[in-house]
Motif scaffolding. Structure first.
Motif, PDB file in Angstrom:
ATOM      1  N   GLY A 166     -47.424  44.564  42.404  1.00  0.00           N
ATOM      2  CA  GLY A 166     -48.757  43.993  42.466  1.00  0.00           C
ATOM      3  C   GLY A 166     -49.824  44.876  41.860  1.00  0.00           C
ATOM      4  N   GLU A 167     -49.530  46.176  41.662  1.00  0.00           N
ATOM      5  CA  GLU A 167     -50.550  47.084  41.145  1.00  0.00           C
ATOM      6  C   GLU A 167     -50.780  46.926  39.650  1.00  0.00           C
ATOM      7  N   LEU A 168     -49.909  46.169  38.960  1.00  0.00           N
ATOM      8  CA  LEU A 168     -50.047  46.003  37.511  1.00  0.00           C
ATOM      9  C   LEU A 168     -50.660  44.659  37.126  1.00  0.00           C
ATOM     10  N   ALA A 169     -51.263  43.974  38.091  1.00  0.00           N
ATOM     11  CA  ALA A 169     -51.779  42.625  37.831  1.00  0.00           C
ATOM     12  C   ALA A 169     -52.813  42.589  36.716  1.00  0.00           C
ATOM     13  N   ASP A 170     -53.555  43.670  36.526  1.00  0.00           N
ATOM     14  CA  ASP A 170     -54.603  43.697  35.503  1.00  0.00           C
ATOM     15  C   ASP A 170     -54.195  44.486  34.266  1.00  0.00           C
ATOM     16  N   ALA A 171     -52.939  44.885  34.168  1.00  0.00           N
ATOM     17  CA  ALA A 171     -52.490  45.699  33.037  1.00  0.00           C
ATOM     18  C   ALA A 171     -52.432  44.885  31.757  1.00  0.00           C
ATOM     19  N   GLN A 172     -52.578  45.574  30.618  1.00  0.00           N
ATOM     20  CA  GLN A 172     -52.366  44.933  29.335  1.00  0.00           C
ATOM     21  C   GLN A 172     -50.883  44.554  29.196  1.00  0.00           C
ATOM     22  N   PRO A 173     -50.583  43.466  28.483  1.00  0.00           N
ATOM     23  CA  PRO A 173     -49.183  42.996  28.431  1.00  0.00           C
ATOM     24  C   PRO A 173     -48.183  44.067  27.994  1.00  0.00           C
ATOM     25  N   ALA A 174     -48.487  44.809  26.933  1.00  0.00           N
ATOM     26  CA  ALA A 174     -47.540  45.817  26.449  1.00  0.00           C
ATOM     27  C   ALA A 174     -47.355  46.930  27.473  1.00  0.00           C
ATOM     28  N   GLU A 175     -48.438  47.347  28.105  1.00  0.00           N
ATOM     29  CA  GLU A 175     -48.347  48.411  29.102  1.00  0.00           C
ATOM     30  C   GLU A 175     -47.584  47.941  30.329  1.00  0.00           C
ATOM     31  N   LEU A 176     -47.811  46.692  30.716  1.00  0.00           N
ATOM     32  CA  LEU A 176     -47.073  46.106  31.840  1.00  0.00           C
ATOM     33  C   LEU A 176     -45.575  46.143  31.582  1.00  0.00           C
ATOM     34  N   LEU A 177     -45.146  45.597  30.451  1.00  0.00           N
ATOM     35  CA  LEU A 177     -43.718  45.500  30.156  1.00  0.00           C
ATOM     36  C   LEU A 177     -43.090  46.878  29.993  1.00  0.00           C
ATOM     37  N   GLY A 178     -43.855  47.831  29.453  1.00  0.00           N
ATOM     38  CA  GLY A 178     -43.327  49.173  29.304  1.00  0.00           C
ATOM     39  C   GLY A 178     -43.018  49.818  30.645  1.00  0.00           C
ATOM     40  N   VAL A 179     -43.904  49.647  31.619  1.00  0.00           N
ATOM     41  CA  VAL A 179     -43.669  50.207  32.955  1.00  0.00           C
ATOM     42  C   VAL A 179     -42.508  49.497  33.638  1.00  0.00           C
ATOM     43  N   LEU A 180     -42.456  48.181  33.535  1.00  0.00           N
ATOM     44  CA  LEU A 180     -41.368  47.423  34.171  1.00  0.00           C
ATOM     45  C   LEU A 180     -40.016  47.842  33.608  1.00  0.00           C
ATOM     46  N   ALA A 181     -39.960  48.076  32.307  1.00  0.00           N
ATOM     47  CA  ALA A 181     -38.689  48.413  31.666  1.00  0.00           C
ATOM     48  C   ALA A 181     -38.157  49.765  32.130  1.00  0.00           C
ATOM     49  N   GLN A 182     -39.045  50.670  32.522  1.00  0.00           N
ATOM     50  CA  GLN A 182     -38.610  52.031  32.855  1.00  0.00           C
ATOM     51  C   GLN A 182     -38.588  52.339  34.339  1.00  0.00           C
ATOM     52  N   HIS A 183     -39.431  51.687  35.127  1.00  0.00           N
ATOM     53  CA  HIS A 183     -39.617  52.128  36.507  1.00  0.00           C
ATOM     54  C   HIS A 183     -39.336  51.066  37.561  1.00  0.00           C
ATOM     55  N   TYR A 184     -38.959  49.851  37.148  1.00  0.00           N
ATOM     56  CA  TYR A 184     -38.743  48.777  38.109  1.00  0.00           C
ATOM     57  C   TYR A 184     -37.297  48.290  38.056  1.00  0.00           C
ATOM     58  N   THR A 185     -36.807  47.790  39.188  1.00  0.00           N
ATOM     59  CA  THR A 185     -35.508  47.133  39.231  1.00  0.00           C
ATOM     60  C   THR A 185     -35.674  45.706  38.705  1.00  0.00           C
ATOM     61  N   PRO A 186     -34.585  45.027  38.361  1.00  0.00           N
ATOM     62  CA  PRO A 186     -34.732  43.634  37.906  1.00  0.00           C
ATOM     63  C   PRO A 186     -35.459  42.754  38.918  1.00  0.00           C
ATOM     64  N   GLU A 187     -35.181  42.950  40.210  1.00  0.00           N
ATOM     65  CA  GLU A 187     -35.803  42.106  41.237  1.00  0.00           C
ATOM     66  C   GLU A 187     -37.296  42.400  41.371  1.00  0.00           C
ATOM     67  N   THR A 188     -37.644  43.685  41.474  1.00  0.00           N
ATOM     68  CA  THR A 188     -39.064  44.011  41.617  1.00  0.00           C
ATOM     69  C   THR A 188     -39.815  43.778  40.307  1.00  0.00           C
ATOM     70  N   GLY A 189     -39.131  43.936  39.185  1.00  0.00           N
ATOM     71  CA  GLY A 189     -39.759  43.649  37.901  1.00  0.00           C
ATOM     72  C   GLY A 189     -40.117  42.182  37.779  1.00  0.00           C
ATOM     73  N   THR A 190     -39.203  41.314  38.225  1.00  0.00           N
ATOM     74  CA  THR A 190     -39.471  39.875  38.189  1.00  0.00           C
ATOM     75  C   THR A 190     -40.639  39.522  39.105  1.00  0.00           C
ATOM     76  N   ALA A 191     -40.677  40.151  40.292  1.00  0.00           N
ATOM     77  CA  ALA A 191     -41.778  39.882  41.220  1.00  0.00           C
ATOM     78  C   ALA A 191     -43.113  40.324  40.624  1.00  0.00           C
ATOM     79  N   GLU A 192     -43.138  41.499  39.995  1.00  0.00           N
ATOM     80  CA  GLU A 192     -44.371  41.983  39.370  1.00  0.00           C
ATOM     81  C   GLU A 192     -44.792  41.068  38.224  1.00  0.00           C
ATOM     82  N   LEU A 193     -43.823  40.626  37.455  1.00  0.00           N
ATOM     83  CA  LEU A 193     -44.111  39.766  36.310  1.00  0.00           C
ATOM     84  C   LEU A 193     -44.665  38.418  36.772  1.00  0.00           C
ATOM     85  N   GLU A 194     -44.103  37.880  37.832  1.00  0.00           N
ATOM     86  CA  GLU A 194     -44.599  36.602  38.355  1.00  0.00           C
ATOM     87  C   GLU A 194     -46.039  36.740  38.840  1.00  0.00           C
ATOM     88  N   GLY A 195     -46.346  37.868  39.489  1.00  0.00           N
ATOM     89  CA  GLY A 195     -47.716  38.095  39.931  1.00  0.00           C
ATOM     90  C   GLY A 195     -48.670  38.231  38.763  1.00  0.00           C
TER      91      GLY A 195
END
Length: 668
Positions: free
Chosen positions: A474-503
């Motif tokens: 939920g902390e990345l809700a205001d992130a720029q798209p490229a920055e969002l995806l970069g963090v998800l790719a390196q620091h999130y699990t598939p499940e939490t990444g999907t939850a962050e992406l949906e938010g």
């Protein structure tokens, strides 16, 4: 393009650093701004050798750490380059933002530029301070000042001989001070902390409700109101009168009002809560009386704020929690190092998928106590056993107090196999005797502990304040798209990444196209592939339909085809000739990023021999859409291969019949 590497991934980090420096220098030339290679390298080193290791995460603290500590201590260069550190850092930060690499959890670019400007005013003094440099830098800078080639072992050996012979003047007193500082003053290097998994917390309203149900919060509020603005008298020793303490025990519900005691301090829970209220600045002592503080009044009406204050000051209670019932007995070992050990214990529990056995925590805490208190364990086994039991019990008491606060939940049962399965590992950090003690304990039911949502949030906030990486969904809700995806790719699990992406999509009007455009715009092929993979994982079908739809996309086609081949949707025979060539280009561009131009030349030459240049030229004419990487392939791979080929063609050959003998001039 990863921007986070474990400490043992030295080669991978160096390859990524080379790529980042290369790209940043090119970008700086295009923008007409200054960037010095040695300073870029130092800035990235400073982030890699830090608590969190995130190369693209910068805030005011990290800016000042690099400019006022790292560069003065480690960077060896001429004065012009050293003076360019602030400008080079500013260029790096701008490049990270422009290329979509910036970690959005750090400061904004505007905030970072302000931090650089502030540190820039202090930088000259820091650079000029001889005591800020490391011992290694002192000698390297001295050698550089003598015109020594620092890359030449022979020149360095001669410099060493000259120093030993007294031919090189230097400040011996300064050297002595730097030697002492090396052993007594910690440098800016930081030990890497364990990475934490992304956390999902309940809504804020649920957390506030949980805080209002805390028994400790209720008791602290009741205690402060009981003390009141008029205050309560104290004994000459500064304690509550015993009668007042018994009254307070009944009011708080501690059950201690009937206990035999000679002093109010012997009512342990009342004494703990009084000490806690003082530490939390809810009450104060003045002129022999105890008063409620004026500033505490609004806090007492806000259970969540009071809970936070109580948790913050909990770590100051070690001497009270570990205090014995009889005042003539010394406090326990744990009480002496409570502020250091308890945060580490809570950090160990944080993010664990199942409750942690108390026995495992007790073993780690005991080993920490042994490091802190030097004594001969063989001298008195009974004394050692007594100390161990004391530490174990104090740790249990400490967690019981946290349970009353609502930060942890205690239960009893069999520990998950997770906590015993690693005890036989060769890389297990616990000593063999500790593992031997734990195995039978973990085979039987015992006390278990896990953090509540309130506890998770509080421990996370403490780790954040230390500079650690503790992701929160939920902390990345205001992130720029490229920055969002970069963090998800390196620091999130598939499940939490999907939850962050949906938010994120819910916040941005379900605009999936913005995310695809961010992948298209990424100048790094490996990063773009990881970003596209995140998007595919978030789809119900694993992204198959999305990838098939992108197969002929002018920008994303090569990445989509690669992904479809990897998951088995496509086979090599399904590809057209153009797709095969694009796929080859994609692979070479990824290798160029991961290994550098030398690796590309080596592998292509090994595969095709003398046709290596022809293959690279085919790839360059493939129409691959990645402009920046393709330009690098042309400059760093094709041109060296072409130059090598031309040199080979100019090698002179012996004339027919000469048998390879060279013409020799006759001696007169």
């Amino acid at each position: 393009m990863r921007t986070h590497f474990d400490p043992e991934e030295a080669e991978e980090f160096e390859a990524a650093k080379d790529l980042l420096i290369r790209r940043c220098l090119t970008w700086a030339d295009e923008q007409g701004v200054r960037a010095e290679e040695v300073m870029l390298s130092a800035a990235l080193d400073s982030r890699h050798r830090s608590l969190d290791g995130r190369l693209a995460y910068w805030d005011r603290t990290q800016v000042r750490r690099f400019l006022l500590e790292w560069a003065p201590r480690y960077v060896v260069a001429n004065q012009d380059i050293l003076r360019a550190a602030p400008e080079t850092l500013r260029t790096l930060l701008r490049y990270l933002a422009a290329s979509g690499l910036r970690d959005p959890r750090g400061a904004t670019l505007a905030e970072l530029e302000k931090a650089v400007a502030e540190a820039e005013t202090d930088y000259p003094a820091a650079l000029a301070d001889p005591l800020r440099q490391g011992l290694g830098k002192f000698w390297a800078q001295t050698a550089l000042g003598q015109g020594v080639d620092l890359t030449s072992p022979k020149a360095l050996a001669k410099f060493q001989r000259d120093v030993d012979a007294g031919r090189i003047p230097y400040d011996a007193e300064l050297v002595n001070q730097l030697v002492m500082a090396q052993f007594t003053a910690p440098g800016p290097d930081e030990e890497r902390a364990f990475s934490q998994p992304p956390l999902i917390l309940p809504p804020p309203a649920e957390l506030a409700e949980a805080a209002s149900r805390s028994e400790t919060v209720r008791r602290l509020a009741v205690l402060a109101d009981w003390v009141g603005a008029d205050g309560r008298p104290l004994t000459t020793a500064g304690n509550l009168r015993l009668a007042d303490a018994r009254e307070l025990a009944a009011l708080l519900g501690t059950g201690e009002q009937e206990l035999k005691a000679r002093s109010s301090t012997e009512l342990r829970q009342v004494h703990l809560l009084l000490t806690w209220a003082k530490k939390a600045r809810l009450i104060r002592l003045s002129k022999g009386r105890l008063f409620r503080t004026a500033k505490a009044v609004p806090l007492l009406r806000d259970p969540e704020a009071l809970w936070r204050r109580a948790f913050e000051t909990y770590f100051d209670l070690g001497l009270t929690i570990g205090a014995p019932a009889s005042s003539w007995i010394e406090v326990s070992m744990l009480a002496e190092m409570f502020e250091e050990v308890l945060p580490d214990a809570l950090n160990s529990v944080y993010g664990m998928p199942s409750p942690m056995p108390m026995a495992r925590l007790q073993e780690s805490v005991w080993l920490a106590c042994l490091e802190y208190f030097p004594f001969d364990l063989d001298e008195d086994d009974l004394q050692q056993q007594h100390w161990r039991q004391e530490v174990d019990q104090d740790l249990v008491t400490a967690f019981e107090i946290l349970a009353d606060l609502g930060a942890v939940e205690l239960s009893h049962g069999l520990a998950d196999e997770l906590y015993s399965s690693d005890l036989d590992d060769e890389e297990q950090p616990l000593p063999p005797e500790a593992c031997a003690r734990l195995l039978p304990l973990l085979a039987e039911p015992g006390q278990l502990v896990h953090l509540t949502p309130l506890g998770l949030r509080a421990v996370r906030e403490r780790m954040l304040a230390e500079g650690r990486d503790v992701p929160l969904v939920g902390e990345l809700a205001d992130a720029q798209p490229a920055e969002l995806l970069g963090v998800l790719a390196q620091h999130y699990t598939p499940e939490t990444g999907t939850a962050e992406l949906e938010g994120w999509l819910a916040t941005h009007g379900e605009d999936f196209g913005m995310l695809l455009d961010a992948v298209r715009a990424s100048p790094f092929r490996t990063r773009a592939a990881a970003m596209l993979n995140i998007l595919a994982q978030s789809r119900a079908d694993g992204g198959q339909a999305m990838l098939l739809g992108l197969r002929h996309d002018p920008a994303l086609g090569p990445l989509a085809v690669t992904a479809l081949l990897d998951d088995g949707t496509l086979a090599p025979r399904d590809l057209t000739a153009d797709e095969q060539l694009l796929l080859m280009a994609e692979g070479l561009l990824a290798l160029l990023e991961l290994g550098g131009p030398e690796d590309v030349i080596e592998q292509v030459t090994a595969m095709t021999g003398k046709d290596a240049l022809h293959l690279i030229e085919q790839v360059l004419n493939s129409g691959h859409p990645a402009e920046v990487p393709m330009a690098e392939l042309r400059t760093l791979v094709a041109e060296p291969l072409r130059s090598r080929t031309h040199r080979l063609r100019r090698v002179p050959t012996p004339a027919p019949g000469s048998r390879g003998r060279r013409n020799k001039r006759r001696k007169p």
